[in-house]
Design an enzyme around this catalytic site. Sequence first.
Site, PDB file in Angstrom:
ATOM      1  N   ARG A 134       0.880  -1.181   0.000  1.00 50.08           N
ATOM      2  CA  ARG A 134       0.000   0.000   0.000  1.00 50.08           C
ATOM      3  C   ARG A 134       0.907   1.217   0.000  1.00 50.08           C
ATOM      4  NH1 ARG A 134      -5.424   1.477   3.307  1.00 50.08           N
ATOM      5  NH2 ARG A 134      -6.166   0.040   1.713  1.00 50.08           N
ATOM      6  N   GLN A 147     -10.089  -3.987  -3.724  1.00 48.13           N
ATOM      7  CA  GLN A 147     -11.396  -3.445  -3.348  1.00 48.13           C
ATOM      8  C   GLN A 147     -12.403  -3.672  -4.466  1.00 48.13           C
ATOM      9  OE1 GLN A 147     -12.323  -1.889  -0.366  1.00 48.13           O
ATOM     10  NE2 GLN A 147     -14.324  -2.258  -1.272  1.00 48.13           N
ATOM     11  N   HIS A 150      -7.126   0.651  -6.777  1.00 51.48           N
ATOM     12  CA  HIS A 150      -7.402  -0.197  -5.612  1.00 51.48           C
ATOM     13  C   HIS A 150      -8.072  -1.496  -6.096  1.00 51.48           C
ATOM     14  CE1 HIS A 150      -7.755  -1.321  -1.576  1.00 51.48           C
ATOM     15  NE2 HIS A 150      -8.618  -0.454  -1.110  1.00 51.48           N
ATOM     16  N   CYS A 199     -16.362   1.759  -0.124  1.00 56.42           N
ATOM     17  CA  CYS A 199     -15.251   0.859   0.240  1.00 56.42           C
ATOM     18  C   CYS A 199     -14.913   0.916   1.721  1.00 56.42           C
ATOM     19  CB  CYS A 199     -14.025   1.203  -0.594  1.00 56.42           C
ATOM     20  SG  CYS A 199     -13.359   2.850  -0.288  1.00 56.42           S
ATOM     21  N   ARG A 223     -13.804  -8.754   0.826  1.00 52.76           N
ATOM     22  CA  ARG A 223     -12.352  -8.588   0.674  1.00 52.76           C
ATOM     23  C   ARG A 223     -11.632  -9.879   1.063  1.00 52.76           C
ATOM     24  NH1 ARG A 223     -10.132  -3.388   0.782  1.00 52.76           N
ATOM     25  NH2 ARG A 223      -8.208  -4.526   0.382  1.00 52.76           N
ATOM     26  N   ASP A 274     -17.126   7.500  -2.232  1.00 50.48           N
ATOM     27  CA  ASP A 274     -15.937   7.284  -1.399  1.00 50.48           C
ATOM     28  C   ASP A 274     -15.585   8.651  -0.806  1.00 50.48           C
ATOM     29  OD1 ASP A 274     -13.637   6.239  -0.224  1.00 50.48           O
ATOM     30  OD2 ASP A 274     -12.464   6.222  -2.084  1.00 50.48           O
TER      31      ASP A 274
HETATM   32  N1   CP Z   1     -11.344  -0.269   1.897  1.00 55.90           N
HETATM   33  C1   CP Z   1     -10.091  -0.329   2.380  1.00 55.90           C
HETATM   34  O1   CP Z   1      -9.119  -0.578   1.664  1.00 55.90           O
HETATM   35  O2   CP Z   1     -10.006  -0.139   3.726  1.00 55.90           O
HETATM   36  P1   CP Z   1      -8.681   0.090   4.571  1.00 55.90           P
HETATM   37  O3   CP Z   1      -8.107   1.417   4.160  1.00 55.90           O
HETATM   38  O4   CP Z   1      -9.148   0.063   5.989  1.00 55.90           O
HETATM   39  O5   CP Z   1      -7.701  -1.013   4.270  1.00 55.90           O
HETATM   40  N1  NVA Z   2      -9.867   6.674  -1.676  1.00 58.73           N
HETATM   41  C1  NVA Z   2      -9.512   6.243  -0.351  1.00 58.73           C
HETATM   42  C2  NVA Z   2      -9.698   4.778  -0.220  1.00 58.73           C
HETATM   43  C3  NVA Z   2      -9.342   4.204   1.115  1.00 58.73           C
HETATM   44  C4  NVA Z   2      -9.555   2.731   1.189  1.00 58.73           C
HETATM   45  C5  NVA Z   2      -8.083   6.654  -0.054  1.00 58.73           C
HETATM   46  O1  NVA Z   2      -7.227   6.513  -0.933  1.00 58.73           O
HETATM   47  O2  NVA Z   2      -7.820   7.120   1.048  1.00 58.73           O
END
Ligand code: CP
Ligand code: NVA
Length: 311
Positions: A107, A137, A134, A270, A298, A229
């Site tokens: 990540r 997701q 992502h 998400c 997930r 989101d």
């Molecule tokens: N939806 C998602 O990826 O959640 P987190 O940021 O908690 O991993």
């Molecule tokens: N768009 C959000 C998704 C988190 C799971 C971010 O990047 O923070």
Amino acid sequence: MISLSKKYLTSIEDLSEDEILNLITRAIEFKRNKEGNSNKKALDGKTLALMFEKPSTRTRLSFETAMFQLGGNTIYLNANDLQVSRGESMQDTAKTISLYVDCLVARVYSHDTIVKLAQNCKIPVINGLSDLYHPCQVLADLMTILEHKKSFKGLTLAWVGDGNNVCNDLLIGSAKMGINIKAAIPRGYEPPVEILKIVTHESKLRETDFDIVREPIDAVNNADIVVTDTFVSIGKENEDDKRRSIFIPKYQVNGKLMGSSKDNAIFMHCLPAKRGEEVTSDVIDGNKSVVWDEAENRLHVQKSLLVSLLD
Ligand code: CP
Ligand code: NVA
């Protein structure tokens, strides 16, 4: 056994329509626990490293649990604790990680980091969220849509809000599965042009619609699926005030806006959600909401992905 043509997952764009469908079908079997005890050893002796530059609740928990339930092991790496934080290159970090473990979930802030990791790792690399994509997701989201709607064909998905990482992969994934798309996004916050080109191309191939509109009602009216989101993704905190002034209240999914979707529409997010910003509590806790199915899925879809990449 599902074999994937690419031994990494940087974006949903890396998967074909058939591969997505196969991964989801296997995930539904995992969810029903159809394969029984044989799964408990599917990844026996395998180790997954999880390298995180950003916070996470669901991604970390679901990958760690998936590996444990499949008989494998995980190592969590906070990027701040690695030598990369003192200047070691991402390329050398990738080569090192490849020496010890069987798969890497990363990540990261910049999608370029995912690309560098995928190019320099000898093991499969899975994008656990970058500024652009992502994919895990979106696999869970497509699984959730299939569970609730039984088929992708003929559906209309309304995206409301920021053209962000989740939006990019969801638009590509939805177009690949033959879903019509209406995205209500303010001017200047649309996905990058290259991504819009991919979505347009995939939609044309399947003779489905893809439109970007400015008024949320034009997207949500009569939609089967409504998705939003956060308006301020991780890494965009310095734009917080500007974004709030542009997105709130116009792009908020509230009871009135959701009321214009079909009676049997579903609401998706998400998570994490900022209640009162992009969505109101009556919607996210309401009877159209499937956000907890998305979060649960997930786990199942990532099991399916891990087994395909590692078994
Ligand atoms: N939806 C998602 O990826 O959640 P987190 O940021 O908690 O991993
Ligand atoms: N768009 C959000 C998704 C988190 C799971 C971010 O990047 O923070």
